[in-house]
Design a protein around this motif. Structure first.
Motif, PDB file in Angstrom:
ATOM      1  N   THR A  28       0.776  -1.286   0.085  1.00 31.91           N
ATOM      2  CA  THR A  28      -0.038   0.152  -0.114  1.00 31.91           C
ATOM      3  C   THR A  28       0.736   1.138  -0.009  1.00 31.91           C
ATOM      4  O   THR A  28       0.637   2.258  -0.671  1.00 31.91           O
ATOM      5  CB  THR A  28      -0.903   0.233   1.107  1.00 31.91           C
ATOM      6  OG1 THR A  28      -1.716  -1.195   1.256  1.00 31.91           O
ATOM      7  CG2 THR A  28      -1.936   1.305   1.336  1.00 31.91           C
ATOM      8  N   PHE A  31       2.352   2.467  -3.174  1.00 32.90           N
ATOM      9  CA  PHE A  31       1.427   3.203  -4.060  1.00 32.90           C
ATOM     10  C   PHE A  31       0.682   2.142  -4.914  1.00 32.90           C
ATOM     11  O   PHE A  31      -0.172   2.361  -5.594  1.00 32.90           O
ATOM     12  CB  PHE A  31       2.021   4.313  -5.000  1.00 32.90           C
ATOM     13  CG  PHE A  31       2.615   5.291  -4.526  1.00 32.90           C
ATOM     14  CD1 PHE A  31       2.511   5.756  -3.108  1.00 32.90           C
ATOM     15  CD2 PHE A  31       3.274   6.346  -5.148  1.00 32.90           C
ATOM     16  CE1 PHE A  31       2.948   6.807  -2.321  1.00 32.90           C
ATOM     17  CE2 PHE A  31       3.757   7.400  -4.395  1.00 32.90           C
ATOM     18  CZ  PHE A  31       3.569   7.435  -3.298  1.00 32.90           C
ATOM     19  N   SER A  32       1.378   0.802  -4.926  1.00 38.31           N
ATOM     20  CA  SER A  32       0.639  -0.120  -5.925  1.00 38.31           C
ATOM     21  C   SER A  32       1.168  -1.430  -5.418  1.00 38.31           C
ATOM     22  O   SER A  32       2.309  -1.672  -5.023  1.00 38.31           O
ATOM     23  CB  SER A  32       1.099   0.120  -7.520  1.00 38.31           C
ATOM     24  OG  SER A  32       0.748  -0.793  -8.078  1.00 38.31           O
ATOM     25  N   SER A  33       0.148  -2.443  -5.656  1.00 39.78           N
ATOM     26  CA  SER A  33       0.861  -3.899  -5.165  1.00 39.78           C
ATOM     27  C   SER A  33       1.528  -4.512  -6.385  1.00 39.78           C
ATOM     28  O   SER A  33       2.211  -5.611  -6.079  1.00 39.78           O
ATOM     29  CB  SER A  33      -0.466  -4.822  -4.827  1.00 39.78           C
ATOM     30  OG  SER A  33      -1.458  -4.770  -6.126  1.00 39.78           O
ATOM     31  N   GLU A  34       1.456  -4.006  -7.516  1.00 40.20           N
ATOM     32  CA  GLU A  34       2.127  -4.594  -8.841  1.00 40.20           C
ATOM     33  C   GLU A  34       3.485  -4.582  -8.680  1.00 40.20           C
ATOM     34  O   GLU A  34       4.270  -3.474  -8.493  1.00 40.20           O
ATOM     35  CB  GLU A  34       1.803  -3.492  -9.982  1.00 40.20           C
ATOM     36  CG  GLU A  34       2.123  -4.305 -11.280  1.00 40.20           C
ATOM     37  CD  GLU A  34       1.630  -3.324 -12.499  1.00 40.20           C
ATOM     38  OE1 GLU A  34       2.574  -3.644 -13.375  1.00 40.20           O
ATOM     39  OE2 GLU A  34       0.805  -2.709 -12.499  1.00 40.20           O
ATOM     40  N   ARG A 123       4.841   6.665 -12.995  1.00 39.21           N
ATOM     41  CA  ARG A 123       3.215   6.555 -13.131  1.00 39.21           C
ATOM     42  C   ARG A 123       3.180   5.456 -14.098  1.00 39.21           C
ATOM     43  O   ARG A 123       3.225   5.404 -15.305  1.00 39.21           O
ATOM     44  CB  ARG A 123       2.857   7.898 -13.582  1.00 39.21           C
ATOM     45  CG  ARG A 123       1.195   8.032 -13.502  1.00 39.21           C
ATOM     46  CD  ARG A 123       0.900   9.480 -13.814  1.00 39.21           C
ATOM     47  NE  ARG A 123       1.361  10.054 -15.208  1.00 39.21           N
ATOM     48  CZ  ARG A 123       0.641   9.845 -16.266  1.00 39.21           C
ATOM     49  NH1 ARG A 123      -0.284   9.231 -16.464  1.00 39.21           N
ATOM     50  NH2 ARG A 123       1.396  10.461 -17.282  1.00 39.21           N
ATOM     51  N   GLY A 125      -0.793   4.811 -14.017  1.00 33.34           N
ATOM     52  CA  GLY A 125      -2.102   5.105 -14.023  1.00 33.34           C
ATOM     53  C   GLY A 125      -2.434   6.547 -14.660  1.00 33.34           C
ATOM     54  O   GLY A 125      -1.383   7.051 -15.688  1.00 33.34           O
ATOM     55  N   ASP A 129      -4.248   9.828  -9.933  1.00 29.42           N
ATOM     56  CA  ASP A 129      -5.063   8.477  -9.366  1.00 29.42           C
ATOM     57  C   ASP A 129      -4.221   7.473  -8.366  1.00 29.42           C
ATOM     58  O   ASP A 129      -4.244   6.654  -7.800  1.00 29.42           O
ATOM     59  CB  ASP A 129      -5.655   7.370 -10.452  1.00 29.42           C
ATOM     60  CG  ASP A 129      -4.377   6.890 -11.214  1.00 29.42           C
ATOM     61  OD1 ASP A 129      -3.292   6.950 -10.698  1.00 29.42           O
ATOM     62  OD2 ASP A 129      -4.984   6.389 -12.334  1.00 29.42           O
ATOM     63  N   LYS A 131      -1.568   5.877  -8.975  1.00 29.76           N
ATOM     64  CA  LYS A 131      -1.178   4.540  -9.385  1.00 29.76           C
ATOM     65  C   LYS A 131       0.286   4.426  -9.869  1.00 29.76           C
ATOM     66  O   LYS A 131       0.517   5.247 -11.061  1.00 29.76           O
ATOM     67  CB  LYS A 131      -2.117   3.840 -10.519  1.00 29.76           C
ATOM     68  CG  LYS A 131      -3.410   3.670  -9.957  1.00 29.76           C
ATOM     69  CD  LYS A 131      -4.390   3.041 -10.855  1.00 29.76           C
ATOM     70  CE  LYS A 131      -5.910   2.710 -10.555  1.00 29.76           C
ATOM     71  NZ  LYS A 131      -6.737   2.201 -11.528  1.00 29.76           N
ATOM     72  N   TYR A 132       1.432   3.912  -9.247  1.00 26.77           N
ATOM     73  CA  TYR A 132       2.661   4.120  -9.695  1.00 26.77           C
ATOM     74  C   TYR A 132       3.278   2.478  -9.670  1.00 26.77           C
ATOM     75  O   TYR A 132       2.903   1.814  -8.848  1.00 26.77           O
ATOM     76  CB  TYR A 132       3.342   4.929  -8.769  1.00 26.77           C
ATOM     77  CG  TYR A 132       3.080   6.380  -9.154  1.00 26.77           C
ATOM     78  CD1 TYR A 132       3.954   7.119  -9.773  1.00 26.77           C
ATOM     79  CD2 TYR A 132       1.884   7.208  -8.376  1.00 26.77           C
ATOM     80  CE1 TYR A 132       3.476   8.620  -9.806  1.00 26.77           C
ATOM     81  CE2 TYR A 132       1.613   8.225  -8.591  1.00 26.77           C
ATOM     82  CZ  TYR A 132       2.433   9.233  -9.397  1.00 26.77           C
ATOM     83  OH  TYR A 132       2.156  10.442  -9.330  1.00 26.77           O
ATOM     84  N   LYS A 133       4.318   2.394 -10.260  1.00 26.46           N
ATOM     85  CA  LYS A 133       5.202   1.238 -10.312  1.00 26.46           C
ATOM     86  C   LYS A 133       6.441   1.442  -9.749  1.00 26.46           C
ATOM     87  O   LYS A 133       7.093   2.498 -10.024  1.00 26.46           O
ATOM     88  CB  LYS A 133       5.444   0.727 -11.616  1.00 26.46           C
ATOM     89  CG  LYS A 133       6.141  -0.596 -11.855  1.00 26.46           C
ATOM     90  CD  LYS A 133       6.290  -1.274 -13.152  1.00 26.46           C
ATOM     91  CE  LYS A 133       7.102  -0.208 -14.071  1.00 26.46           C
ATOM     92  NZ  LYS A 133       7.223  -0.918 -15.393  1.00 26.46           N
ATOM     93  N   LYS A 764      -1.892   8.693  -0.081  1.00 27.41           N
ATOM     94  CA  LYS A 764      -0.795   7.863   0.268  1.00 27.41           C
ATOM     95  C   LYS A 764      -0.151   8.577   1.519  1.00 27.41           C
ATOM     96  O   LYS A 764       0.925   7.825   2.188  1.00 27.41           O
ATOM     97  CB  LYS A 764       0.204   7.921  -0.710  1.00 27.41           C
ATOM     98  CG  LYS A 764      -0.395   7.687  -2.184  1.00 27.41           C
ATOM     99  CD  LYS A 764      -1.151   6.173  -2.019  1.00 27.41           C
ATOM    100  CE  LYS A 764      -1.741   5.998  -3.439  1.00 27.41           C
ATOM    101  NZ  LYS A 764      -2.729   4.900  -3.434  1.00 27.41           N
TER     102      LYS A 764
END
Length: 802
Positions: A28, A31-34, A123, A125, A129, A131-133, A764
């Motif tokens: 979390t 920023f992203s679970s990916e 980014r 997304g 929003d 959504k980051y990697k 965040k």
């Protein structure tokens, strides 16, 4: 996250904070679970649980400079087994005199905040929003250079703009690494379009004093005997040694204090007199004080004859406009009798000070207000002397020359449209932003490089700031926490906190000048990096590709390099400054040692490196007076008077008339305070336990001030059925917020007040998100006409109980 802290223990400096490691590195907070599982932290220095409880174990004490606010107090970080457990004041720095305020003590939470930025992000997304990697540092730099499928890189942008470096803009927060960022983006990359916090802070205060007296100076509150403090809320906004000294001497203890403020603040509580002045009418008050002073010939005639230029014209101007106390009383809400009494008391005092201010621009007449204040202070003769406005000395450091390239395709900055005087340096955030949104810029602005700056919260009219950021092809943020603005960026680079880095040495002038150094107390946690390392690595990534753009489009460079061999071309590249990483070839600590040794010798460096502070004769002068107090300079060595005959107070600036600005401070009818029936004037301010939006996620400070409220007059609340903590909608012409009510008789019925720095929109930041309301959503984007600075107290709003 669990926090073991009480107000009493916190203020005593006995703080315990436990941060669960699992929470600190959860998906979390990435920023992203990916792909989160693919990036296990390799930093073995991060234990599963961090406990900052101070023990009796062996500890190292590392000198640092606080990074929580602009004051830069010196401290000593207690380090036990690689963990900072406590922050203490550094007894060697004259500026903060063995004191750390609550914010300074809470700086430890910046380091161990579980929501801090830990890894580089790109980014994936849409902007806003969240959504980051998570990526590696090299991948982040690569994204800045060449972009992704979501955004363009800087190389493509500059190629499309034929190497016009002015297509890049940049903004920067204050701090010891600020100049390095300016060198990187402004000098080396070559962007002229720079804005920073000063145009939403005290730009016209500085501009008014610099144009009138040539410099700003500081108030010697310790030795003054009469003080007018207008709009600046020292008891609540900034707690420093001179603030403490001031209130130790107020209320009949040697410093007669007159406070002007629309609301009854804690500063007003401690004053001899409080005047509930109408917002924006301070200029009328000062002009009336000046009228009494001139009419009754109360001014220091000898000082005026020697140091005040254009006095005869100013005298005629003030008297002919009939700026009487009776005239000002109708505008200010202060009686003519009180105005007259204040003018006479001020000029009769031994050492009177009209406090210059450390505040934002409140009204459109702020530049002329500051000019009028400076002239009025000059009429008292209490400049450049003990107990007055003093200018002090500064210990000089060797200049660092930057080998800046010249880009033939780069165009001039474009943020001066409608601005009568060029900005001090930084331009106007509102003018700059609005020109882009309105399509008035002479060439495209396509990229923003940002560091430690949050315009989504700080610049009036948040909706426009959001639209501005969305319009860019590329946004880059270097910061410690995931701010509202960071959520609109394409690449986020995590910066080490001020406790994790050694910064360039800094020289602080004044009555007791000193040079200070911030040393890293621990190594950077997670994958964060110090600013200077980020500048160097990013510069290395960009240098050659951007050089290729210059070779492609710059005719001067093409002429210079025609027929050169590869070796000659490389030499030209380095000799002419196109190697962007050159300023950071040596580590910061090594550069610091070279500069200090060159200027003051090896012994000076040894003192600075050990104690974090140096000034000549420090070992001789520095004396402990009692367990908490120290003497830094003997009284006869303090720099009270330094200007001599060069001190000039300029009343009549005739060059301003060519730019449509009054040559002398003057009142105009459109400056009158007016609020339509059923509406309220919005007044904002700051709190000593918060630094704008930068500390809203700090768990320790949240314990002291959990949220912001809207102050509403009791009578208004009774009529509207509003009780304490009821939710109220506040609506302005540009936006609306919902905030809890605080009924009070400390503010006028036609005004409301809210603290700045709350209402974070970044999910965040667990503690800041949705907490309170953001005043930038309400404040209209009006500007002061001389510098283009943001006007903070000129918005009328409606309120209703929700």
């Amino acid at each position: 996250m669990s926090v073991e802290v009480s107000r009493r223990k916190f203020l005593q400096g006995s703080v315990a904070l436990s941060v669960a490691g699992a929470s600190a590195i959860s998906a979390t907070n990435l920023f992203s679970s990916e792909n989160a599982s693919e990036h296990k932290s390799t930093n073995s220095r991060i234990p599963s649980t961090i406990t900052t409880k101070t023990s009796t174990a062996k500890a190292e004490h590392v000198p640092f400079l606080c990074g929580i606010c602009v004051n830069k107090c010196a401290g000593l970080a207690r380090v036990e087994d690689g963990i900072i457990t406590k922050l203490d004041p550094n007894p060697y720095f004259p500026k903060n005199r063995n004191m750390l305020c609550p914010r300074g003590n809470a700086g430890i939470q910046t380091l161990y905040d579980p929501d801090r930025l830990k890894y580089p992000m790109v980014r994936i997304g849409e902007r806003g929003d969240g959504k980051y990697k998570r990526v590696s540092w090299d991948e982040a730099y690569e994204a800045i250079l060449n972009g992704t499928d979501k955004f363009k890189g800087i190389k493509q942008i500059l190629d499309e703009e034929k190497d016009n470096r002015a297509t890049i803009g940049y903004c920067n927060g204050e701090g010891l690494s600020k100049e390095g960022f300016e060198v990187l983006v402004g000098e080396k990359i070559g962007s002229p379009n720079y804005v920073d916090e000063i145009s939403i802070c005290l730009e016209t205060t500085l501009g008014g004093y610099v144009n009138t007296i040539g410099t700003y100076g500081e108030a010697d509150l310790t030795n003054s005997d009469y003080l007018i403090i207008a709009g600046a809320n020292r008891a609540e906004a900034i707690i420093t040694p001179d603030t403490m000294d001031m209130f130790k001497r107020s209320k009949g203890r040697g410093l007669k204090t007159i406070v002007l403020d629309p609301r009854f603040t804690n500063t007003a509580v401690k004053a001899d007199r409080w005047y509930a002045i109408n917002p924006g009418t301070d200029l009328a008050f000062v002009l009336a004080l000046t009228y009494v002073t001139i009419k009754e010939e109360l001014y220091d005639k000898a000082f005026v004859a020697k140091h005040v230029e254009g006095f005869d014209e100013y005298k005629k101007h003030i008297l002919s406009h009939n700026y009487t106390p009776e005239w000002a009383a109708k505008l200010t809400n202060i009686s003519a009798k009180e105005i007259t009494k204040t003018a006479r008391e001020f000029m009769a005092a031994r050492s009177p000070i009209y406090y210059q201010g450390r505040r934002s621009v409140f009204s459109k007449n702020d530049f002329q207000l500051r000019r009028a204040m400076a002239i009025f202070q000059g009429l008292s003769g209490n400049l450049d002397k003990k107990g007055g406005i003093v200018y002090g000395q500064k210990l000089q450091l060797p200049k660092e020359d930057v080998n800046a390239p010249i880009y033939g395709q780069a165009q001039a900055r474009f943020d001066k449209d409608g601005i009568a005087i060029p900005s001090l340096k930084t331009g106007s955030w509102i003018v700059f932003r609005n020109m882009v949104l309105e399509g008035k810029n002479p060439y495209p602005l396509r990229a923003m490089f940002m560091r430690k700056h949050n315009p989504m919260s700080g610049v009036p009219n948040t909706k426009k700031t959001e639209a501005f950021l969305k319009k860019m092809d590329l946004n880059i943020m270097i910061d410690i926490l995931p701010s509202d603005t960071a959520m609109y960026c394409d690449v986020i680079l995590p910066e080490a906190s001020y406790l994790e880095r050694t910064s360039p040495v800094a020289s602080y002038g004044g009555m007791e000048p000193a040079i200070v150094q911030r040393k890293a107390a621990i190594k950077p946690l997670y994958e964060t990096k110090t600013p200077e390392v980020i500048y160097k690595e990013l510069a290395e990534k960009l240098s050659k590709p951007l050089w290729e753009n210059t070779l492609k489009y710059d005719e001067d460079v093409q002429d210079d390099t025609e027929g050169m061999s590869a070796k000659e071309l490389e030499e030209y590249y380095k000799e002419n400054g196109f190697d962007l990483a050159e300023p950071w070839e040596k580590p910061v600590h090594e550069q610091n040692e070279e500069r200090i040794t060159k200027a003051y010798g090896k012994k000076a460096w040894e003192i600075l490196d050990e104690k974090g502070v140096f000034y000549p004769h420090m070992e001789e002068y520095h004396t402990q007076l009692n367990p908490n107090e120290f003497e830094y300079y003997p009284e006869n060595k303090k720099h009270y008077s330094t200007q001599g005959d060069k001190l000039k107070v300029k009343c009549n600036l005739t060059n301003l008339t060519k730019k449509g600005v009054d040559a002398m401070p003057a009142w105009h009818d459109d400056m009158e305070f007016s609020v339509p029936a059923g509406k309220f004037r919005l007044v904002t301010g700051r709190h000593a336990q918060f630094t704008q939006s930068g500390t809203t996620n700090n768990a320790m400070l949240r314990d002291l001030i959990p949220t912001n409220y809207i102050w509403i007059n009791n009578q208004v609340c009774e009529k509207m059925g509003i009780k304490f903590s009821d939710k109220v909608e506040v609506k302005s012409p540009i936006g609306k917020v919902t905030i809890m009510a605080y009924p009070t008789n400390k503010i006028a019925p036609n005004q409301i007040f809210m603290l700045h720095g709350f209402g974070g929109s970044s999910e965040k930041m667990e503690l800041a998100y949705g907490n309170g309301a953001n005043d930038a959503l309400l404040i209209e984007d009006k500007i002061e006409p001389v510098y283009g600075a943001a006007v903070m107290h000129d918005t009328n709003v409606e309120i209703r109980k929700v």
